[in-house]
Design a protein around this motif. Structure first.
Motif, PDB file in Angstrom:
ATOM      1  N   ALA A 143       0.815  -1.216   0.000  1.00  0.00           N
ATOM      2  CA  ALA A 143       0.000   0.000   0.000  1.00  0.00           C
ATOM      3  C   ALA A 143       0.845   1.261   0.000  1.00  0.00           C
ATOM      4  O   ALA A 143       0.294   2.368  -0.034  1.00  0.00           O
ATOM      5  CB  ALA A 143      -0.928  -0.003   1.209  1.00  0.00           C
ATOM      6  N   ARG A 144       2.167   1.121   0.039  1.00  0.00           N
ATOM      7  CA  ARG A 144       3.070   2.271   0.083  1.00  0.00           C
ATOM      8  C   ARG A 144       2.782   3.168   1.294  1.00  0.00           C
ATOM      9  O   ARG A 144       2.929   4.378   1.243  1.00  0.00           O
ATOM     10  CB  ARG A 144       2.967   3.107  -1.196  1.00  0.00           C
ATOM     11  N   GLY A 145       2.325   2.536   2.393  1.00  0.00           N
ATOM     12  CA  GLY A 145       2.046   3.284   3.604  1.00  0.00           C
ATOM     13  C   GLY A 145       0.734   4.013   3.611  1.00  0.00           C
ATOM     14  O   GLY A 145       0.420   4.720   4.572  1.00  0.00           O
ATOM     15  N   ASP A 146      -0.082   3.868   2.565  1.00  0.00           N
ATOM     16  CA  ASP A 146      -1.363   4.569   2.467  1.00  0.00           C
ATOM     17  C   ASP A 146      -2.463   3.536   2.307  1.00  0.00           C
ATOM     18  O   ASP A 146      -2.581   2.888   1.257  1.00  0.00           O
ATOM     19  CB  ASP A 146      -1.347   5.524   1.270  1.00  0.00           C
ATOM     20  N   ALA A 147      -3.303   3.370   3.348  1.00  0.00           N
ATOM     21  CA  ALA A 147      -4.364   2.367   3.308  1.00  0.00           C
ATOM     22  C   ALA A 147      -5.354   2.629   2.185  1.00  0.00           C
ATOM     23  O   ALA A 147      -6.009   1.703   1.699  1.00  0.00           O
ATOM     24  CB  ALA A 147      -5.096   2.326   4.654  1.00  0.00           C
ATOM     25  N   LEU A 148      -5.477   3.881   1.750  1.00  0.00           N
ATOM     26  CA  LEU A 148      -6.403   4.196   0.665  1.00  0.00           C
ATOM     27  C   LEU A 148      -5.987   3.508  -0.632  1.00  0.00           C
ATOM     28  O   LEU A 148      -6.834   3.252  -1.496  1.00  0.00           O
ATOM     29  CB  LEU A 148      -6.475   5.714   0.457  1.00  0.00           C
ATOM     30  N   ASN A 149      -4.694   3.214  -0.779  1.00  0.00           N
ATOM     31  CA  ASN A 149      -4.251   2.488  -1.964  1.00  0.00           C
ATOM     32  C   ASN A 149      -4.877   1.102  -2.030  1.00  0.00           C
ATOM     33  O   ASN A 149      -5.238   0.615  -3.108  1.00  0.00           O
ATOM     34  CB  ASN A 149      -2.724   2.364  -1.984  1.00  0.00           C
ATOM     35  N   LEU A 150      -5.025   0.463  -0.855  1.00  0.00           N
ATOM     36  CA  LEU A 150      -5.692  -0.830  -0.831  1.00  0.00           C
ATOM     37  C   LEU A 150      -7.179  -0.671  -1.102  1.00  0.00           C
ATOM     38  O   LEU A 150      -7.784  -1.472  -1.817  1.00  0.00           O
ATOM     39  CB  LEU A 150      -5.478  -1.506   0.527  1.00  0.00           C
ATOM     40  N   ALA A 151      -7.776   0.373  -0.535  1.00  0.00           N
ATOM     41  CA  ALA A 151      -9.202   0.600  -0.755  1.00  0.00           C
ATOM     42  C   ALA A 151      -9.499   0.878  -2.216  1.00  0.00           C
ATOM     43  O   ALA A 151     -10.546   0.486  -2.747  1.00  0.00           O
ATOM     44  CB  ALA A 151      -9.691   1.757   0.124  1.00  0.00           C
ATOM     45  N   LEU A 153      -7.604  -0.260  -4.565  1.00  0.00           N
ATOM     46  CA  LEU A 153      -6.966  -1.348  -5.309  1.00  0.00           C
ATOM     47  C   LEU A 153      -5.849  -0.837  -6.222  1.00  0.00           C
ATOM     48  O   LEU A 153      -5.635  -1.352  -7.304  1.00  0.00           O
ATOM     49  CB  LEU A 153      -8.003  -2.131  -6.133  1.00  0.00           C
ATOM     50  N   GLN A 154      -5.165   0.194  -5.766  1.00  0.00           N
ATOM     51  CA  GLN A 154      -4.051   0.733  -6.541  1.00  0.00           C
ATOM     52  C   GLN A 154      -2.767  -0.006  -6.131  1.00  0.00           C
ATOM     53  O   GLN A 154      -1.935   0.510  -5.418  1.00  0.00           O
ATOM     54  CB  GLN A 154      -3.914   2.237  -6.325  1.00  0.00           C
ATOM     55  N   LEU A 155      -2.675  -1.237  -6.573  1.00  0.00           N
ATOM     56  CA  LEU A 155      -1.540  -2.073  -6.225  1.00  0.00           C
ATOM     57  C   LEU A 155      -0.559  -2.125  -7.390  1.00  0.00           C
ATOM     58  O   LEU A 155      -0.968  -2.206  -8.546  1.00  0.00           O
ATOM     59  CB  LEU A 155      -2.014  -3.489  -5.887  1.00  0.00           C
ATOM     60  N   ASP A 156       0.712  -2.068  -7.079  1.00  0.00           N
ATOM     61  CA  ASP A 156       1.728  -2.165  -8.112  1.00  0.00           C
ATOM     62  C   ASP A 156       1.768  -3.589  -8.652  1.00  0.00           C
ATOM     63  O   ASP A 156       1.771  -4.556  -7.882  1.00  0.00           O
ATOM     64  CB  ASP A 156       3.094  -1.784  -7.525  1.00  0.00           C
ATOM     65  N   ARG A 157       1.779  -3.737  -9.955  1.00  0.00           N
ATOM     66  CA  ARG A 157       1.770  -5.056 -10.563  1.00  0.00           C
ATOM     67  C   ARG A 157       2.966  -5.883 -10.107  1.00  0.00           C
ATOM     68  O   ARG A 157       2.861  -7.090  -9.865  1.00  0.00           O
ATOM     69  CB  ARG A 157       1.787  -4.915 -12.090  1.00  0.00           C
ATOM     70  N   GLY A 158       4.123  -5.241  -9.972  1.00  0.00           N
ATOM     71  CA  GLY A 158       5.309  -5.967  -9.544  1.00  0.00           C
ATOM     72  C   GLY A 158       5.177  -6.536  -8.146  1.00  0.00           C
ATOM     73  O   GLY A 158       5.650  -7.646  -7.866  1.00  0.00           O
ATOM     74  N   ASP A 159       4.508  -5.788  -7.238  1.00  0.00           N
ATOM     75  CA  ASP A 159       4.310  -6.290  -5.882  1.00  0.00           C
ATOM     76  C   ASP A 159       3.446  -7.549  -5.890  1.00  0.00           C
ATOM     77  O   ASP A 159       3.707  -8.517  -5.169  1.00  0.00           O
ATOM     78  CB  ASP A 159       3.652  -5.215  -5.019  1.00  0.00           C
ATOM     79  N   LEU A 160       2.390  -7.553  -6.700  1.00  0.00           N
ATOM     80  CA  LEU A 160       1.510  -8.715  -6.773  1.00  0.00           C
ATOM     81  C   LEU A 160       2.248  -9.911  -7.373  1.00  0.00           C
ATOM     82  O   LEU A 160       2.075 -11.043  -6.918  1.00  0.00           O
ATOM     83  CB  LEU A 160       0.274  -8.382  -7.611  1.00  0.00           C
TER      84      LEU A 160
END
Length: 306
Positions: A143-151, A153-160
């Motif tokens: 989430a890069r330290g921002d829970a809103l990224n999970l909300a 669903l702004q996830l980096d493809r490389g992380d997944l």
């Protein structure tokens, strides 16, 4: 009772995470210069050439047994060589070296979960708590330290992709633990590498046909290839094998968690990548979870457990 390890054993156990961290940093530095699947194939092809002279006699002696277990060897090679390393290099096209190694640091806890789900291995309550802490650290990094990224669903493809790679490593680890053929280590490693490289080859060819990109034969690219083929692929495995033989199975797991620490330092000094507070907090949660999950039971084992 934990036994105090010697300085030489500690050095053997520090070397693998240092080399694995360097592998992530080198792969990250080669983005744009070396296609990921081409790098994966070239790494293992060169590693095979380096190890084969030392493995031929053992391969010849163990061949009847290995040939009778070709399905198992295919699965082990696919998970541990072909899938894990190729997915890691694909992840590093967009994920940072620090992120990738932090996410990869959850592998011991994922291994516990896979063991309980697929191999009927009991897991203690504190181990589930450790798994939750470690996965929370992974989510914090993603989430890069921002829970809103999970909300959102702004996830980096490389992380997944790195999460998937870590899962394949956990499956690979369980196959090694429960079904590894009793053959010499060099022969076993050489066959893994050979089968894994053959599996990667058609995907590397497809990558070239799709993108038209190849690696330039520059001195820096050749040195990077030699590094990933020699140190993370061969020397690290040898040091890890010797370190585990001396210290047992529990203590070395703590040394694995040095990988993101080394990756962060190498990325900062070599690539100039910043280290955010969420990297530190995520790493603390991952290490705390793995420490809790890996702590040996204080109770003396029963005769059946022993």
């Amino acid at each position: 009772m934990t036994r105090r390890i010697s300085a030489s054993t500690a050095a053997l156990l520090v070397a693998p995470p240092l080399f694995w961290a360097g592998n992530a940093v080198v792969a990250r530095a080669l983005v744009g210069d070396f296609p990921p699947l081409a790098l994966s194939f070239a790494r293992w092809a060169l590693a095979l050439l380096l190890v084969l002279p030392f493995a031929l006699r053992g391969l010849h002696a163990a061949w009847p047994q290995l040939r009778g277990q070709w399905r198992l060897m295919f699965a082990i090679s696919a998970l541990g060589v072909a899938c894990y390393n190729s997915l890691q290099y694909l992840a590093l096209q967009t994920s940072t070296a620090v992120n990738a190694t932090l996410i990869g640091a959850s592998a011991p806890v994922l291994t516990l979960i896979v063991g309980a789900a697929l191999f009927s291995t009991p897991v203690l309550r504190r181990q589930w708590v450790g798994a939750a802490l470690s996965l929370l650290g992974v989510l914090l990094v993603i989430a890069r330290g921002d829970a809103l990224n999970l909300a959102r669903l702004q996830l980096d493809r490389g992380d997944l992709i790195m999460l998937v790679a870590t899962l394949t490593w956990s499956l690979y680890t369980w196959l090694l633990r429960t079904r590894r053929p009793t053959v010499p280590a060099t022969a076993f490693l050489a066959l893994q590498i050979a089968l894994g490289a053959l599996m990667i080859l058609p995907f590397a060819i497809a990558e070239y046909l799709w993108t038209g990109k190849t690696a330039a034969p520059t001195a820096s690219n050749l040195l990077a290839l030699l590094y990933v083929a020699l140190l993370p692929s061969l020397v690290a495995y040898f040091c890890w094998d010797r370190g585990v033989a001396r210290a047992g199975a529990i203590v070395p797991m703590y040394f694995v968690n040095l990988t993101p620490v080394f990756a962060g330092l190498l990325s900062y000094f070599i690539l100039g990548e910043p280290i955010g507070i969420y990297h530190v907090l995520g790493g603390v949660l991952i290490v705390a979870g793995i420490h809790l999950a890996s702590r040996p039971d204080a109770r003396p084992p029963s005769q059946a457990e022993a």
